[in-house]
Each structure stands twice: as C-alpha cells, then as structure tokens.
Design a protein around this motif. Sequence first.
Motif, short mmCIF file in Angstrom:
data_model
loop_
_atom_site.label_atom_id
_atom_site.label_comp_id
_atom_site.label_asym_id
_atom_site.label_seq_id
_atom_site.Cartn_x
_atom_site.Cartn_y
_atom_site.Cartn_z
N ILE A 800 6.32 50.79 -13.28
CA ILE A 800 6.92 49.47 -13.52
C ILE A 800 6.65 49.04 -14.96
CG2 ILE A 800 6.60 47.01 -13.03
CD1 ILE A 800 8.47 48.21 -11.08
N ALA A 803 8.77 51.08 -17.18
CA ALA A 803 10.15 50.60 -17.13
C ALA A 803 10.33 49.38 -18.03
CB ALA A 803 10.54 50.25 -15.69
N PHE A 804 9.27 48.59 -18.16
CA PHE A 804 9.35 47.37 -18.95
C PHE A 804 9.22 47.63 -20.45
CE2 PHE A 804 7.99 43.15 -20.39
CZ PHE A 804 8.91 42.36 -19.73
N LEU A 842 15.77 44.35 -15.81
CA LEU A 842 15.38 44.50 -14.40
C LEU A 842 15.96 45.76 -13.76
CD1 LEU A 842 15.67 40.85 -13.01
CD2 LEU A 842 13.61 42.14 -13.60
N PHE A 845 13.50 48.33 -13.23
CA PHE A 845 12.60 47.84 -12.18
C PHE A 845 13.14 48.17 -10.80
CE2 PHE A 845 9.73 44.24 -13.86
CZ PHE A 845 9.47 44.94 -15.02
N VAL A 848 12.82 51.86 -9.91
CA VAL A 848 11.44 52.23 -9.53
C VAL A 848 11.10 51.66 -8.16
CG1 VAL A 848 9.01 51.98 -10.15
CG2 VAL A 848 10.70 52.41 -11.93
N MET A 849 11.54 50.42 -7.90
CA MET A 849 11.23 49.79 -6.62
C MET A 849 11.89 50.54 -5.46
SD MET A 849 9.63 47.46 -5.00
CE MET A 849 9.15 46.18 -6.15
N SER A 874 -1.88 44.36 -9.81
CA SER A 874 -1.17 43.46 -10.73
C SER A 874 -1.90 42.15 -10.91
CB SER A 874 0.26 43.22 -10.23
OG SER A 874 0.25 42.68 -8.92
N MET A 907 6.11 39.67 -13.48
CA MET A 907 6.23 40.97 -12.84
C MET A 907 5.76 40.90 -11.39
SD MET A 907 4.57 44.61 -14.03
CE MET A 907 2.93 44.25 -13.40
N PHE A 910 8.34 38.95 -9.48
CA PHE A 910 9.54 39.76 -9.39
C PHE A 910 9.36 40.93 -8.42
CE2 PHE A 910 11.33 38.13 -13.56
CZ PHE A 910 12.45 37.58 -12.97
N LEU A 911 8.17 41.51 -8.40
CA LEU A 911 7.94 42.63 -7.49
C LEU A 911 8.11 42.19 -6.05
CD1 LEU A 911 4.93 44.58 -9.05
CD2 LEU A 911 7.36 45.10 -9.16
N LEU A 914 11.90 41.69 -5.83
CA LEU A 914 12.59 42.97 -5.94
C LEU A 914 12.32 43.87 -4.74
CD1 LEU A 914 12.22 43.87 -9.72
CD2 LEU A 914 14.28 43.14 -8.52
#
Length: 937
Positions: A800, A803-804, A842, A845, A848-849, A874, A907, A910-911, A914
């Motif tokens: 993650i 990815a960012f 995103l 993201f 990956v999710m 996190s 993040m 959002f996780l 997401l």
Amino acid sequence: MNLPAFFFVGLLVHFVFFASIFDIYFTSPLVHGMTPQHTQLQPPAKRLVLFVADGLRADVFYELDEHGNSRAPYLRDIIENRGSWGVSHTRVPTESRPGHVALIAGFYEDVSAVAKGWKENPVEFDSVFNESKYTWSWGSPDILPMFAKGASGDHIYTHCYSAEKEDFATQDASKLDTWVFDGVKDFFRSAQNNQTLLSKLNENKIVLFLHLLGLDTNGHAHRPSSREYKLNVKRVDEGVKEIVSILEDFYGNDGHTAFVFTSDHGMTDWGSHGAGHPSETLTPLVAWGAGVGYSQRTASQYFEDDFLKEWKLENWKRLDVNQADVAPLMASLIGIPFPLNSVGTLPLEYLNSSDLYKSECILTNAVQILEQFKVKMAQKKETTLSFLFTPFKLLSESRQLDILKRVRFFISQQKYDEAITLSKTLISLALEGLSYYHTYDRIFLGISVVLGFMGWTSYVILIIIKMHTNLTRAIQNTDQVSTTFFSYGFATAGVLIIIFLIIQTSPWMYYVYCLLPLPVWYAVVTEFKTIQDLLTFLSACPLGHSIGFFFLFAVGIEILVFSFFYRSTLTIALIAFAGWPLMHRWIQGMNGLKMITLSWTLLCSLLAIFPMMPVVGRESDITPVTGAGLLTLLLSFFSLVPFWNQKSKHIQGKYLTVLLLQMLNLTLSIYIVHSTHASLGQKMGLPLINQIVSWTTLAFSLVVPLLSPTRVFQRLLSIFVSLMSTYLLLSTGYEALFPLVLSCLMFVWINIEQETLQYSGNSFKQKLSSIDFSCSTDITQFRQLSVDDIRRSFFFVFFIVTAFFGTGNIASINSFDPASVYCFLTVFSPFVMGALMMWKILIPFVLVMCAFETVQITVQLSSKSLFLIVLVISDIMALHFFFLVKDYGSWLDIGTSISHYVIVMSMTIFLMLLSGLAQVLTTKKIKFWRRTKHHAT
C-alpha cells in the motif's frame, strides 16, 4: 462486538484521530475585537497599485535570457534605477488563496481553509482593501470576491472575467492578463466622463488591484520553462508599463502613486504548486513610486540561495521579506490602518520617508500585533481555571507598558534608531506570545489523542489474541466484581472530565478527544483475563525468540516510516523482497527454481525501479503510456488463450464479450491520450468526443468488472483491465507502467501465498483457477492466526505504501499539476481536478486491496483477522508520525510532518472503506434478466 459494529466504531475512532490534527495544528489564528491602529502622520502616497502575477517564479522573473536580456525590461529598469526589490518568501501551502490572504490581509491562513472554500471565506477577515477608502480590482473570479465578501461598507469593486476563460488548453493564457490590462484602460477612459467615479479616484487612500492569472495558467499547461510562460512574463511587463503610463497621465504626474509588484506563489519545473520547494516559495517583490526608496548599490551581499550572480543583481541591495510583510508595507504607504489580524512586520528598508514616519509606522505595527496578543490572552484566560492558567511571562502587562513608554520617549527625543529597535523587539515578543496562546492547549489535546491511540491499538491486539489465536483459554469467566469496579471508576473519571471542560467552556470537539480514551481503555481493562493469558504465553516463550520477533516487527515498522522521508527505502526493501522466496522453507523441496519464484524476483526488481525515478509530472511523455497500454492488451490476450479451447461457461458467451469490450475500451483509451495531447500541443483545445469517452470510461470502470465471472482469475483480470483504462487517461509519463508491474506482482504474490499454505500441511487446498469469490465467506473455522499471517499483513501495508509513493512523494502529492486530467477537462475547476487526481492515486490502492482480498481467501483465513493485524500496523505508524509532527523549523518541515500524519490516517480510513469497495468488486455480480426457454412437450 460483531463485525459491522466493530467496523463502524473503528471508522469513527479513526475519524476522530484524523480530525484531531486539524484542531491541534490547523486552527484558525484569527481573533476579533481589536482596535484599528494607524499612523497619524501624513503618508507619502495617496494611492496604491498592487500587481499580483499569479504563479510567477522569482528566478524566471529576475534571471536574464540566453541573449543576456531581461524578460521584464521595464521592471528591471525600475529595480536598477528607481525602486526597491527583493524576494518574498511564502509559506506552505503555496496555493492561490493562502498566498493572496497573506499579501493583502497579512496573516497566514490555516490550511483547512483551502478545503472549506476556494472562493468563499470560511472565516471573515480584515484586509488592506477593507481598510482603504475605495478599492477597484480586476482579475479572476476565484480570488477577487473573497476580499469583497464581508467588507464593511460598499467600497470594494470587483471586475471578473468568466470562469470558462481559465482554460489550460487555450492557445495563449496571457489573454487573461490582457483582459485585465484592457479593463483598467477602459476604466480610466470612462472615468473622464463620469464625475462621480472621477471624484472617487481623486480621493486619498485608494487601492487598485490587478490579479494576473495568465502566468499560472500557462505554467500549468506548458511548464515554467516553456516559451509561452516566458513570453507571458514579457507581456506582463509591458502591461505594467502601460498601466503606469496611464496612471501618470491621469493624475498629471503628481508623484503620489505607489506601486507594488509581486506574486502569490511560484511553480515547480513541471508546472505544479502547493508544496514547499524553493521554486514555489520564492516569489519576486518590486516596489516603486511614492514613499518607496531607490535600490542601494552594494559591494557584496550574501544569501543562502546564491541567486544574485545568476540574476546579475549582486550590486543592487536585495531586500527579502516574508509574504505577510507586504500588507503592512502597503498600509504604511497610503496611511490606512493595518489589517486587524496582520502578523507581518513592516519592512522599513522599502520606505523612503522621514525617520519619524518610519518609527511611528513600526510602533503602530507593534501596537496592532500587541492588540491581537491581548485579545488572545484574554480569551484563553476566560476559558481556563485561574489556578491552571499560565501566562506568557516574557510579555507581562508591566513589560508591555514599559516598552511602549520607552519607545515614545525615544521618539520624542528623536532617537529613532532606538525606537525602531525596541518596536521590533515588541513585535517579536508579541508574535511569540500569539503563538504561545494559539498552541496553549496543544499538549493537553496531544496527550488525550495519544492515550486514545494507545488504548485503541491495545484493544485491537487483545481482540486478535482472544478471537483469532490459541493463546487464550477456551472459557473465560468474567469477574463481576472487577468489571463493576472498572465501570464505576471510568464513569467517575468521565463525569469529572465533563465538569472540567464545562467550567473551561471548551469547544465540543475537546469533549470527544478527552472522553474517547475512557471507553477504549475500559474495553482494554475488561479483557484482563486475555492480558493474563498473553503474559503467561510470553513468559513461557524463549526470550531470544520473543526479542527477535519484536525486533523484526519494529524494524519493519521503521522501514515503512522511513519510506515517507526517502522513497529510495522502498527500492532497498523491494530488492530484499526479491530474494524472499529463495529463503522460504517451501522452496527447499523443489527441484530447481519454479517459474513463479523467478517471476516474483523479476517483478520485485522492476517495481524497485519506480521509487528511484523522478516524481511524476516533470515532463509529459506519452510513449510510456502507450507502452503500458499495449503491454496490458498483450497480457490480456495471452491470459485468455487457455480459455479459447475450453467449453467453460464462465468465460464463453457474454463474459468473453465483456472482456473483449474492455480490451477494446483500453485500445480506445490509448488513442484518446494520443489524440488529446496532440490537440493540446497544437493549441486546439480538448476535443468534445475525447472528453465524453474519458468520462464514460471513468463512470463504467467500477461497473464493468461486475459483469465478469466471480472466479478469482477472471474477476481480477477484469478489474485490472477496467481500472487500467482509466489510469491511462490520467497518466502523463512513466507512471502508466506502475500499476501494470504492481498488478503482475500482486498476482504472483497470490500464487506464492497458496504455495506457503500447501507447505504448512493444510489439508484444504483449492486450485487458484477454481476459487470463486462469490462462494467465499468468512472462513474463520478453517484455522487460527499464525506468525506467517503477520508477515502477510506487513506485506500488504508495504505494498500500500509502495502504491502511494511508487511514483511520487509528499511534495508531488501536495502540488497541483492539472496535466493529468487534460483528457477529462481543461477549464480550471480545483475540486473536480482534485477528485480526479485523488482517484488516480487510489487506483493502485484498489488493485492491492483486491489482491489482499484474494490472499485472504487462498490462505483460508478470516478477512477480519488479517485486517485487524493491518490495522495495528497502520495505527502504530500513525502514532509514530503523531510524535514527529513539528510546529517549529522551516515551513516545509512543518507542512511535511503534518502531511505524513494526515496521509497515514487517511490511509487507515481509506483501507477500511477500500476493503468494502474491494469486496464489492470481487464478490458482487450484475445479472441481466434473460428470457426463460420453453421446451416442447
């Protein structure tokens, strides 16, 4: 607590943690109730003209061109012969709104104001325009209205062009500046025949404001190094010369007009702004006319940026200021009250007036800031219990009176240098005191938030141990006496905290921050049986194993934290990851290296290249975008080959049609990118059909995958191709290859995790091609957590973060670069453009999710248990960054430290969101109604 309730509570808690940073660091500095302060002496100027060249970099303005000539010869002549010059240093964020507020109102608006309103004022504030007799302004509809709204009386007049003119795809954005210059010319021509207007223009204390947006628009569209940008500098210089000539003719060269030329912010080499790069924070400042001194010749001078030789201005004294200092300078030139909330210090070296006037002005400046200090102190004293209130000791009431008396004495004795020095000391102390009271509650709030953080993280760890491991006893009897004791104890603490906050009349969010730790820690202490079991387990483990595990876990967290400061950390970690399968136990039983292991090593090595590349945006290059699209098409085609000869209901028929349509749409996206950039390169604007196709692709990117089968391979392929089509439309260079490499690595990761499960001896192992998302439920009953699952969760967080930051950094994410959205729109619209660029961020993201959702299924583990571990990792990172937040040092350091915390908290939130989006994308399926077949009887 069931899963939906836990998810809701977790989301709520993290929103509170996220909001805390704004109440602690981003609160508005404004106070009200001060008495306006102005100098009683006659000012040197009757009127002021302010030119703001939006987005003009100091170096591009001051440096000479390749022929040794200035791009702004008229203003260069003023610098060398009849004015003063320097660099105005802006603060983060380098955006238009905060920059203009600092220039015209004299204070640094809090960052959250940009999000609250681009054109509307979240908080009313005083300004130079409001204190003037009359102000006329010309320019952008995004800037001018915010200084007219809330002004006392009807004396600020605005002339704005339509928002549609702010088009990045136009042939020449300098026409925006031409519109302003022509508008001023027409205005003064019409004044000759309008007696009312003529009378107003001949009043004292009037301001003319010319907002010139052409440079900012050309910089975004073509970059500051472009011919368009540099020619726009010349056009601005010519326009300034024309306006000065018109004003001199209009007022008969009376010598009572003061001129100030500056910029609200600069711009990076790739045409963005918003962060703290020197190219964004260094802006030009040139002042001349009534009350302004001439440039002094000097033999030597030193500045850290070492630009003087490059600009060929080493012999003319450079007078640098902070951006907020321009407001008191303008107020002093025309003798109006200083803006009530100004925190700028009057740059006396710019003034060409008597020493008496200078000392009176700087004293007025000091009293105006001291008034803010008094109001701020009174407000804090009223809302704090007397025995808890700690005043700012360096500026007591007796000290204030003593300094003011001494300044007055020095002025009366004509000891102006001593008066000026003492006034500056008072300003410095008052500003320090303002900061002290502004941050008075920071430690108190910080402790509350940290306690909440630690409590929440501890509770999640206990839930993991209790629900998803074998460390606790099967049956735990609740100690009713202890539970009752804890209940009464925490309830009493809550009542005392509420009484304390009510007495102090604290804001309602303070109640949230202070009370949140109570239920969280109550939930922790009621799990004391679980805590006992954990301590028993740890005491039974070998000390070396425990220390080694915690050491590796801590190192992993530090790697993630370090990557926020240095992207190259991700490269080093990915190279280390490349050799991970070779060290894993299951590889030892293989006859040689399998293709999957080689693929992992290759893809990790390829992905490691991206963090070493320059951040996205420096130069547009469509070739990598085309290459990424063609490679995606090639992979999609070969991935379908195994299904051509199969009579599989899951790929044949309409599902095959869906995938082929996605590939066709991908091809169309490649064409749209080429067509759009070609059209913009020829300055023909954005074709309407391209815009329609782009928005249609975006709208259906999350819907089309739901038409594909829910088998793992087919659904993941559909999600990737669909999102890749959108990502290509938002790409301008090599970053288009990033989601392609990342997605391939994610697919290999899924396969490797299934191999590790097979080695672990798990009796249940389903082929990857036969796993169906729609049939996968929460499968906690298969097994409990193992140490390997902590590694899987760490991998997820690492990917993650990759990815960012794979193609950007904090500065590139904070900066505003509209080139990425040119396939969708070119007319300036900050919120739409911001939303599109956020979706671009995103998309990796989401990829990956979705891979992590697949990993949870392939390793037969509860999605809840793995996600809880991710949450712990996190949150530890977020707490780490909370301690690293700065309120000292350079504004780049302060802004970056706050950005780190905001990004990690975003993040985490959002996780959670997401995760729900990924579950929808992977498990849901749209079924069209179809006619039932009737068989003949």
